[in-house]
Motif scaffolding. Structure first.
Motif, PDB file in Angstrom:
ATOM      1  N   ALA A  34      40.800   4.330  12.115  1.00 27.27           N
ATOM      2  CA  ALA A  34      39.657   3.412  12.161  1.00 27.27           C
ATOM      3  C   ALA A  34      38.974   3.466  13.518  1.00 27.27           C
ATOM      4  N   ALA A  35      39.773   3.522  14.583  1.00 29.88           N
ATOM      5  CA  ALA A  35      39.194   3.607  15.933  1.00 29.88           C
ATOM      6  C   ALA A  35      38.561   4.975  16.158  1.00 29.88           C
ATOM      7  N   ALA A  36      39.215   6.015  15.684  1.00 32.43           N
ATOM      8  CA  ALA A  36      38.668   7.368  15.848  1.00 32.43           C
ATOM      9  C   ALA A  36      37.365   7.525  15.086  1.00 32.43           C
ATOM     10  N   LYS A  37      37.259   6.853  13.934  1.00 36.78           N
ATOM     11  CA  LYS A  37      36.039   6.966  13.124  1.00 36.78           C
ATOM     12  C   LYS A  37      34.822   6.394  13.858  1.00 36.78           C
ATOM     13  N   LYS A  38      35.042   5.419  14.701  1.00 32.38           N
ATOM     14  CA  LYS A  38      33.926   4.879  15.469  1.00 32.38           C
ATOM     15  C   LYS A  38      33.356   5.950  16.405  1.00 32.38           C
ATOM     16  N   ILE A  39      34.241   6.828  16.893  1.00 29.78           N
ATOM     17  CA  ILE A  39      33.796   7.921  17.764  1.00 29.78           C
ATOM     18  C   ILE A  39      33.109   9.006  16.945  1.00 29.78           C
ATOM     19  N   THR A  40      33.744   9.414  15.832  1.00 26.34           N
ATOM     20  CA  THR A  40      33.155  10.479  15.019  1.00 26.34           C
ATOM     21  C   THR A  40      31.832  10.043  14.393  1.00 26.34           C
ATOM     22  N   ASP A  41      31.719   8.757  14.066  1.00 25.42           N
ATOM     23  CA  ASP A  41      30.460   8.251  13.500  1.00 25.42           C
ATOM     24  C   ASP A  41      29.308   8.391  14.492  1.00 25.42           C
ATOM     25  N   LYS A  42      29.601   8.223  15.774  1.00 24.48           N
ATOM     26  CA  LYS A  42      28.554   8.367  16.793  1.00 24.48           C
ATOM     27  C   LYS A  42      27.987   9.788  16.795  1.00 24.48           C
ATOM     28  N   HIS A  43      28.866  10.744  16.422  1.00 23.07           N
ATOM     29  CA  HIS A  43      28.432  12.152  16.371  1.00 23.07           C
ATOM     30  C   HIS A  43      28.011  12.557  14.955  1.00 23.07           C
ATOM     31  N   ASN A  44      28.071  11.601  14.018  1.00 22.14           N
ATOM     32  CA  ASN A  44      27.778  11.856  12.601  1.00 22.14           C
ATOM     33  C   ASN A  44      28.638  12.996  12.050  1.00 22.14           C
ATOM     34  N   ILE A  45      29.930  12.861  12.267  1.00 22.66           N
ATOM     35  CA  ILE A  45      30.916  13.828  11.785  1.00 22.66           C
ATOM     36  C   ILE A  45      31.901  13.088  10.887  1.00 22.66           C
ATOM     37  N   ALA A  46      32.258  13.699   9.770  1.00 21.16           N
ATOM     38  CA  ALA A  46      33.228  13.091   8.858  1.00 21.16           C
ATOM     39  C   ALA A  46      34.628  13.163   9.464  1.00 21.16           C
ATOM     40  N   ILE A  47      35.483  12.234   9.050  1.00 23.04           N
ATOM     41  CA  ILE A  47      36.864  12.239   9.525  1.00 23.04           C
ATOM     42  C   ILE A  47      37.797  12.048   8.339  1.00 23.04           C
ATOM     43  N   GLY A  48      38.928  12.747   8.367  1.00 24.13           N
ATOM     44  CA  GLY A  48      39.899  12.672   7.272  1.00 24.13           C
ATOM     45  C   GLY A  48      41.291  12.377   7.787  1.00 24.13           C
ATOM     46  N   GLY A  49      42.132  11.845   6.934  1.00 25.75           N
ATOM     47  CA  GLY A  49      43.510  11.529   7.295  1.00 25.75           C
ATOM     48  C   GLY A  49      43.824  10.156   6.721  1.00 25.75           C
ATOM     49  N   ASN A  50      44.808   9.555   7.256  1.00 28.36           N
ATOM     50  CA  ASN A  50      45.905  10.055   8.054  1.00 28.36           C
ATOM     51  C   ASN A  50      47.187   9.409   7.517  1.00 28.36           C
ATOM     52  N   ILE A  51      47.389   9.551   6.203  1.00 25.89           N
ATOM     53  CA  ILE A  51      48.552   8.956   5.537  1.00 25.89           C
ATOM     54  C   ILE A  51      49.822   9.512   6.170  1.00 25.89           C
ATOM     55  N   PRO A  52      50.729   8.649   6.664  1.00 24.37           N
ATOM     56  CA  PRO A  52      51.947   9.112   7.331  1.00 24.37           C
ATOM     57  C   PRO A  52      52.803   9.993   6.419  1.00 24.37           C
ATOM     58  N   LEU A  53      53.203  11.122   6.944  1.00 24.44           N
ATOM     59  CA  LEU A  53      53.890  12.125   6.136  1.00 24.44           C
ATOM     60  C   LEU A  53      55.303  11.724   5.745  1.00 24.44           C
ATOM     61  N   THR A  54      56.043  11.155   6.676  1.00 21.05           N
ATOM     62  CA  THR A  54      57.464  10.904   6.408  1.00 21.05           C
ATOM     63  C   THR A  54      57.763   9.453   6.064  1.00 21.05           C
ATOM     64  N   SER A  55      57.348   8.531   6.936  1.00 21.98           N
ATOM     65  CA  SER A  55      57.703   7.125   6.711  1.00 21.98           C
ATOM     66  C   SER A  55      57.073   6.578   5.437  1.00 21.98           C
ATOM     67  N   VAL A  56      55.907   7.107   5.042  1.00 22.81           N
ATOM     68  CA  VAL A  56      55.235   6.622   3.837  1.00 22.81           C
ATOM     69  C   VAL A  56      55.358   7.621   2.688  1.00 22.81           C
ATOM     70  N   MET A  57      54.837   8.832   2.866  1.00 20.08           N
ATOM     71  CA  MET A  57      54.795   9.777   1.744  1.00 20.08           C
ATOM     72  C   MET A  57      56.183  10.247   1.316  1.00 20.08           C
ATOM     73  N   LEU A  58      57.020  10.611   2.289  1.00 21.67           N
ATOM     74  CA  LEU A  58      58.337  11.163   1.954  1.00 21.67           C
ATOM     75  C   LEU A  58      59.353  10.078   1.629  1.00 21.67           C
ATOM     76  N   HIS A  59      59.410   9.041   2.442  1.00 19.43           N
ATOM     77  CA  HIS A  59      60.476   8.040   2.305  1.00 19.43           C
ATOM     78  C   HIS A  59      59.999   6.706   1.743  1.00 19.43           C
ATOM     79  N   GLY A  60      58.697   6.516   1.585  1.00 25.18           N
ATOM     80  CA  GLY A  60      58.196   5.250   1.075  1.00 25.18           C
ATOM     81  C   GLY A  60      58.245   5.162  -0.437  1.00 25.18           C
ATOM     82  N   THR A  61      57.825   4.006  -0.964  1.00 28.47           N
ATOM     83  CA  THR A  61      57.741   3.787  -2.408  1.00 28.47           C
ATOM     84  C   THR A  61      56.321   4.081  -2.884  1.00 28.47           C
TER      85      THR A  61
END
Length: 455
Positions: free
Chosen positions: A260-287
């Motif tokens: 969310a904070a990074a998007k404020k920077i990329t928005d100033k440059h009108n650049i899209a931003i993608g991410g950032n679902i946690p790989l292990t704590s959420v995707m691998l080990h979460g429900t």
């Protein structure tokens, strides 16, 4: 509107009702149909079958064909170590002991290494799903490729031999352009320049060494008629602004960055931003609910889905439960249903006991390297390599241990230690280096200071 067009609209900075979803299912794709990582990365038919399963189950707006940053390195002479549950890692560095630049005749061709497999898979995927799904061709960024060729020496070179670093990066830029040509010819819509080691240097070093090659590369991709993405792992927060100045169409970050904070920077440059679902704590080990909640909370926090792409923080772990990724798909495509499911959901925090060392009683310095996994994460690989190199100098006078975030117990360990960003180096329980790969000299100094305190 096709899912593909929705992603294109975001890359064209148009407003969309629902943020597009791009699962970075690299070797995880093989898990869906019973193939290990090596099979997926060395057999075209198995790769395509796996990718089609990703497309069917996860309903993506876009998807990568191959997530392997070692393709170019292998062609250029690096020896790789293959694994069953992750992409290969680089074992040897042909320029480690010689400060030369490969001749320009040594650039990848369509017949080199595993490229015939990859290019054939790209063409087949383009034919089978290309009308509805945007296809990503992932290339190894110039800095990470230079590190594959030179090893950890590249970080000392940035202080001791600036001209050599710039020459090597110029060569790696030529390799990246060649790979871009091959991938676009094979039908790729988006060229993702994946350079995890960008997070390990300062903005000043970025501007000095990387601004020119990345700016040239993204301009080249645009001239070729494709979209571009600048993919970086680790805590790249300090470099988001300088990355934007190289003018990619999008930037992709992992869980080390506050999106969310990074998007404020990329928005100033009108650049899209993608991410950032946690790989292990959420995707691998979460429900399933954990995964659904992360996406819903992220979208609610950002509010404006213009210039936003929902994606994992990096290449998905091989063993990511299928139901977790399907839950993310539902959260993206049916947010109102997801909100309803989560109305009475409370996050369950597992109470895993871990015991930290008694640092005050240590007889010799203990170096703890906290990584995602040094076998699969390039930034972690070179952080661990820097420590192993110092271990050769000190021998039994120091102890070294790696803690991988992919192991559930280590998630609790990192929480107890106060680890906030990966990779990181702790010496005798004190954080010394976080998302910055130290030079040999810097590590020696930190270890010697720790030894002095122990007397």
């Amino acid at each position: 509107m096709t899912p593909k067009q929705s992603l294109f609209d975001v890359l064209d900075h148009k407003k969309v009702a629902i943020a597009p979803w791009v699962p970075f299912a690299g070797v995880h794709a093989g898990k869906l149909v019973g193939y290990n990582a090596t099979e997926v990365l060395t057999n075209k038919d198995k790769l395509v079958k796996s990718l089609l399963e990703v497309n069917k189950l996860y309903k993506p707006n876009g998807q990568p064909v191959v997530f392997d940053l070692q393709l170019e390195a292998e062609i250029l002479g690096c020896e790789l170590v293959f694994a069953d549950d992750g992409p290969p890692s680089v074992k040897t560095h042909p320029l480690e002991d010689i400060d030369t630049i490969p001749c320009e005749c040594k650039l990848p061709t369509a017949e080199d290494g595993r490229l015939p497999i990859v290019l054939a898979a790209m063409r087949e995927m383009k034919e089978k799903v290309g009308d509805t799904t945007a296809l990503y061709g992932l290339i190894c960024g110039p800095f990470t490729l230079a590190s594959h060729l030179r090893g950890t020496n590249i970080f000392m070179d940035m202080y001791d031999d600036e001209d050599y670093v710039k020459s090597l990066l110029d060569y790696c830029l030529k390799v990246a352009k060649r790979m871009t040509d091959l991938f676009i010819e094979a039908g790729m819509d988006i060229i993702a320049v994946v350079d995890p080691l960008v997070s390990q240097i300062s903005p000043d070093h970025f501007e000095e060494f990387l601004d020119a090659p990345f700016s040239a590369l993204f301009k080249y991709i645009k001239e070729k008629g494709a979209y571009s993405s600048f993919f970086v792992c680790g805590d790249a927060t300090k470099n988001i602004d300088v990355m934007c100045k190289t003018k990619p169409d999008s930037i992709s970050v992992d869980e080390n960055v506050d999106l969310a904070a990074a998007k404020k920077i990329t928005d100033k440059h009108n650049i899209a931003i993608g991410g950032n679902i946690p790989l292990t704590s959420v995707m691998l080990h979460g429900t399933q609910e954990d995964n659904m909640k992360y996406v819903i909370d992220l979208v609610d926090k950002i509010e404006d889905t213009t210039n936003l792409i929902i994606a994992p923080g990096c290449d998905m772990p091989y063993d990511t439960p299928i139901e977790n990724t399907i839950a993310i798909t539902q959260a993206v495509t049916e947010p109102e249903v997801a909100h309803k499911i989560l109305e009475n959901y409370t996050v369950v925090v597992e109470d895993i006991y871990v015991e930290l060392p008694d640092y005050a009683s240590l007889k010799k310095p203990l170096i703890e390297v906290c990584t995602l996994d040094s076998l699969t994460c390039a930034a972690c690989t070179y952080m661990m390599a820097a420590v192993n190199r110092v271990k050769e100098d000190y021998g039994d006078a120091i102890d070294v241990i790696e803690y991988k975030f992919t192991i559930k117990e280590n998630i609790a360990r990192f929480q107890k230690m106060g680890v906030t960003n990966l990779p990181a180096i702790y010496i005798n329980g004190e954080l010394k280096f976080s998302s910055i790969i130290p030079s040999n000299e810097e590590l020696h100094k930190a270890i010697d200071e720790a030894k002095a305190k122990m007397k």
